[in-house]
Design a protein around this motif. Structure first.
Motif, PDB file in Angstrom:
ATOM      1  N   ALA A  16      42.165  36.125  42.498  1.00 12.80           N
ATOM      2  CA  ALA A  16      42.279  34.656  42.439  1.00 12.80           C
ATOM      3  C   ALA A  16      41.602  34.027  43.662  1.00 12.80           C
ATOM      4  O   ALA A  16      40.883  33.028  43.545  1.00 12.80           O
ATOM      5  CB  ALA A  16      43.751  34.262  42.368  1.00 12.80           C
ATOM      6  N   ASP A  23      49.509  30.097  50.229  1.00  9.94           N
ATOM      7  CA  ASP A  23      50.331  30.710  49.189  1.00  9.94           C
ATOM      8  C   ASP A  23      51.070  29.632  48.404  1.00  9.94           C
ATOM      9  O   ASP A  23      51.313  28.532  48.904  1.00  9.94           O
ATOM     10  CB  ASP A  23      51.354  31.674  49.816  1.00  9.94           C
ATOM     11  CG  ASP A  23      50.743  33.035  50.151  1.00  9.94           C
ATOM     12  OD1 ASP A  23      49.552  33.237  49.853  1.00  9.94           O
ATOM     13  OD2 ASP A  23      51.479  33.885  50.695  1.00  9.94           O
ATOM     14  N   ALA A  24      51.461  29.994  47.187  1.00  5.17           N
ATOM     15  CA  ALA A  24      52.103  29.010  46.310  1.00  5.17           C
ATOM     16  C   ALA A  24      53.627  29.037  46.394  1.00  5.17           C
ATOM     17  O   ALA A  24      54.306  28.229  45.772  1.00  5.17           O
ATOM     18  CB  ALA A  24      51.678  29.270  44.876  1.00  5.17           C
ATOM     19  N   TYR A  42      54.936  29.585  53.619  1.00  5.96           N
ATOM     20  CA  TYR A  42      53.988  29.025  54.598  1.00  5.96           C
ATOM     21  C   TYR A  42      53.821  27.535  54.327  1.00  5.96           C
ATOM     22  O   TYR A  42      53.383  27.160  53.235  1.00  5.96           O
ATOM     23  CB  TYR A  42      52.619  29.680  54.459  1.00  5.96           C
ATOM     24  CG  TYR A  42      52.585  31.146  54.809  1.00  5.96           C
ATOM     25  CD1 TYR A  42      52.072  31.573  56.033  1.00  5.96           C
ATOM     26  CD2 TYR A  42      53.036  32.111  53.915  1.00  5.96           C
ATOM     27  CE1 TYR A  42      52.015  32.923  56.350  1.00  5.96           C
ATOM     28  CE2 TYR A  42      52.997  33.461  54.214  1.00  5.96           C
ATOM     29  CZ  TYR A  42      52.486  33.851  55.439  1.00  5.96           C
ATOM     30  OH  TYR A  42      52.439  35.183  55.743  1.00  5.96           O
ATOM     31  N   HIS A  66      59.707  45.034  56.179  1.00  9.43           N
ATOM     32  CA  HIS A  66      58.510  44.240  55.978  1.00  9.43           C
ATOM     33  C   HIS A  66      57.924  43.798  57.327  1.00  9.43           C
ATOM     34  O   HIS A  66      56.721  43.875  57.562  1.00  9.43           O
ATOM     35  CB  HIS A  66      58.955  42.998  55.200  1.00  9.43           C
ATOM     36  CG  HIS A  66      57.917  42.478  54.317  1.00  9.43           C
ATOM     37  ND1 HIS A  66      57.655  43.018  53.099  1.00  9.43           N
ATOM     38  CD2 HIS A  66      57.052  41.463  54.493  1.00  9.43           C
ATOM     39  CE1 HIS A  66      56.676  42.353  52.541  1.00  9.43           C
ATOM     40  NE2 HIS A  66      56.284  41.401  53.377  1.00  9.43           N
ATOM     41  N   LYS A  98      59.390  37.316  45.437  1.00  8.36           N
ATOM     42  CA  LYS A  98      58.365  37.971  46.268  1.00  8.36           C
ATOM     43  C   LYS A  98      57.686  39.070  45.453  1.00  8.36           C
ATOM     44  O   LYS A  98      58.365  39.812  44.734  1.00  8.36           O
ATOM     45  CB  LYS A  98      59.024  38.553  47.514  1.00  8.36           C
ATOM     46  CG  LYS A  98      58.047  38.905  48.607  1.00  8.36           C
ATOM     47  CD  LYS A  98      58.790  39.253  49.879  1.00  8.36           C
ATOM     48  CE  LYS A  98      57.838  39.325  51.041  1.00  8.36           C
ATOM     49  NZ  LYS A  98      57.294  38.014  51.411  1.00  8.36           N
TER      50      LYS A  98
HETATM   51  N1  GTP Z   1      46.714  34.851  41.684  1.00  8.46           N
HETATM   52  C1  GTP Z   1      47.689  35.699  41.985  1.00  8.46           C
HETATM   53  N2  GTP Z   1      48.495  35.368  42.966  1.00  8.46           N
HETATM   54  C2  GTP Z   1      49.473  36.218  43.248  1.00  8.46           C
HETATM   55  C3  GTP Z   1      49.686  37.434  42.578  1.00  8.46           C
HETATM   56  N3  GTP Z   1      50.748  38.042  43.132  1.00  8.46           N
HETATM   57  C4  GTP Z   1      51.170  37.206  44.102  1.00  8.46           C
HETATM   58  N4  GTP Z   1      50.418  36.108  44.161  1.00  8.46           N
HETATM   59  C5  GTP Z   1      50.541  34.941  45.024  1.00  8.46           C
HETATM   60  O1  GTP Z   1      50.369  35.365  46.351  1.00  8.46           O
HETATM   61  C6  GTP Z   1      51.251  34.661  47.210  1.00  8.46           C
HETATM   62  C7  GTP Z   1      52.018  35.608  48.089  1.00  8.46           C
HETATM   63  O2  GTP Z   1      52.834  36.468  47.343  1.00  8.46           O
HETATM   64  P1  GTP Z   1      54.188  37.071  47.938  1.00  8.46           P
HETATM   65  O3  GTP Z   1      54.759  37.953  46.903  1.00  8.46           O
HETATM   66  O4  GTP Z   1      55.035  35.948  48.410  1.00  8.46           O
HETATM   67  O5  GTP Z   1      53.768  37.995  49.129  1.00  8.46           O
HETATM   68  P2  GTP Z   1      53.478  37.582  50.643  1.00  8.46           P
HETATM   69  O6  GTP Z   1      54.114  36.280  50.956  1.00  8.46           O
HETATM   70  O7  GTP Z   1      52.007  37.659  50.861  1.00  8.46           O
HETATM   71  O8  GTP Z   1      54.113  38.669  51.505  1.00  8.46           O
HETATM   72  P3  GTP Z   1      54.293  38.561  53.084  1.00  8.46           P
HETATM   73  O9  GTP Z   1      53.497  39.679  53.664  1.00  8.46           O
HETATM   74  O10 GTP Z   1      55.744  38.659  53.315  1.00  8.46           O
HETATM   75  O11 GTP Z   1      53.755  37.240  53.520  1.00  8.46           O
HETATM   76  C8  GTP Z   1      52.089  33.756  46.301  1.00  8.46           C
HETATM   77  O12 GTP Z   1      51.528  32.484  46.264  1.00  8.46           O
HETATM   78  C9  GTP Z   1      51.955  34.408  44.940  1.00  8.46           C
HETATM   79  O13 GTP Z   1      52.084  33.496  43.870  1.00  8.46           O
HETATM   80  C10 GTP Z   1      48.816  37.750  41.500  1.00  8.46           C
HETATM   81  O14 GTP Z   1      48.926  38.769  40.822  1.00  8.46           O
HETATM   82  N5  GTP Z   1      47.830  36.841  41.266  1.00  8.46           N
END
Ligand code: GTP
Ligand code: MG
Length: 241
Positions: free
Chosen positions: A78, A95-96, A100, A143, A221
């Protein structure tokens, strides 16, 4: 100046509306306009419907774009699509979920505006205390430790001095993006890929302290333990190739 805000999203129906509101409302430094690119990665919940509803209500339609992918491939896939579509002078990944917050955009942009650096990372680590027990114990301790290890490993391989390689808040100029292209990672390995390509070009990463609101797996998550292994492999691969 245009700031491109790239939002990869997958099944975030609980947070997507709020994060769009925050991204739209957050004050940017003077002379900055925003371009918001949301990439929905074939979400199977209400995410896409909620984004479309939100976009309909926005006055300045040219400020926000939605790209929908036909199948889920991962965060990296993405981001790559968002980066290709973006036109801004500076790019930030958002991130969505609500871990953050956009309130940090100004402080993340300042080192670039002041010509101190062309890459800025928001670091969670320096302000997060390591506490195993008690009321204020560090959330998601494994983590946290893994993030520290991955940053240390990055520093050992690339001679850098960063504290949060995995942060989502990566801000860089278009010139830097052009230098690190092509990017290939489909999943969460996009974070080490971007980092290692920046460091291989000997570009300095300037860190700004941020505080996040960590969420747990019961709150949606998605990153998994094995993503740490992919991260290590990506760091090594980009070092030797
Ligand atoms: N497009 C897309 N976005 C994803 C996918 N999996 C996760 N995301 C997005 O990536 C962002 C981060 O995902 P999280 O699961 O919160 O992981 P994280 O926050 O990076 O983990 P930390 O290391 O704790 O920061 C969110 O906005 C999710 O919606 C996916 O398969 N496709
Ligand atoms: Mg998250």
């Amino acid at each position: 100046m245009i700031l491109s805000i790239i939002i990869p999203v997958y099944n975030e129906e609980k947070t997507i509306e709020k994060i769009i509101d925050l991204v739209l409302k957050t004050k940017l430094p003077n002379s900055f306009e925003r371009e918001i690119i949301i990439i929905d990665d074939a979400s199977s919940d209400q995410t896409k419907k909620l984004i479309l509803k939100k976009i309909q209500k926005i006055q300045q339609k040219n400020q926000i774009f939605l790209i929908t992918k036909p199948e889920n491939e991962g965060k990296g896939s993405a981001i790559l699509i968002g980066l290709k579509k973006s036109k801004g002078d500076i790019i930030i990944i958002q991130d969505a979920d609500l871990e953050y917050l956009p309130k940090y955009y100004s402080s993340l942009l300042t080192p670039i505006i002041d010509n101190k650096s062309s890459v800025v990372y928001g670091t969670r680590i320096r302000t997060m205390k390591f506490k195993l027990f008690g009321e204020n114990r560090t959330p998601l301790i494994l983590h946290y430790l893994m993030n520290r290890f991955l940053s240390l490993f990055t520093n050992l391989l690339y001679g850098s001095n960063i504290t949060d390689m995995e942060t989502c808040f990566k801000v860089f100029t278009r010139k830097v993006y052009n230098q690190i292209e092509p990017l290939n990672s489909k999943g969460f390995e996009i974070e080490p890929e971007i980092t290692s390509k920046i460091l291989r070009k000997k570009i300095n990463i300037y860190e700004v302290d941020i505080k996040t609101i960590p969420r747990g797996y019961n709150q949606g998550k998605k990153i998994k333990w094995y993503d740490a292994i992919f991260a290590i492999c990506t760091l090594i691969k980009n070092k030797i190739i």
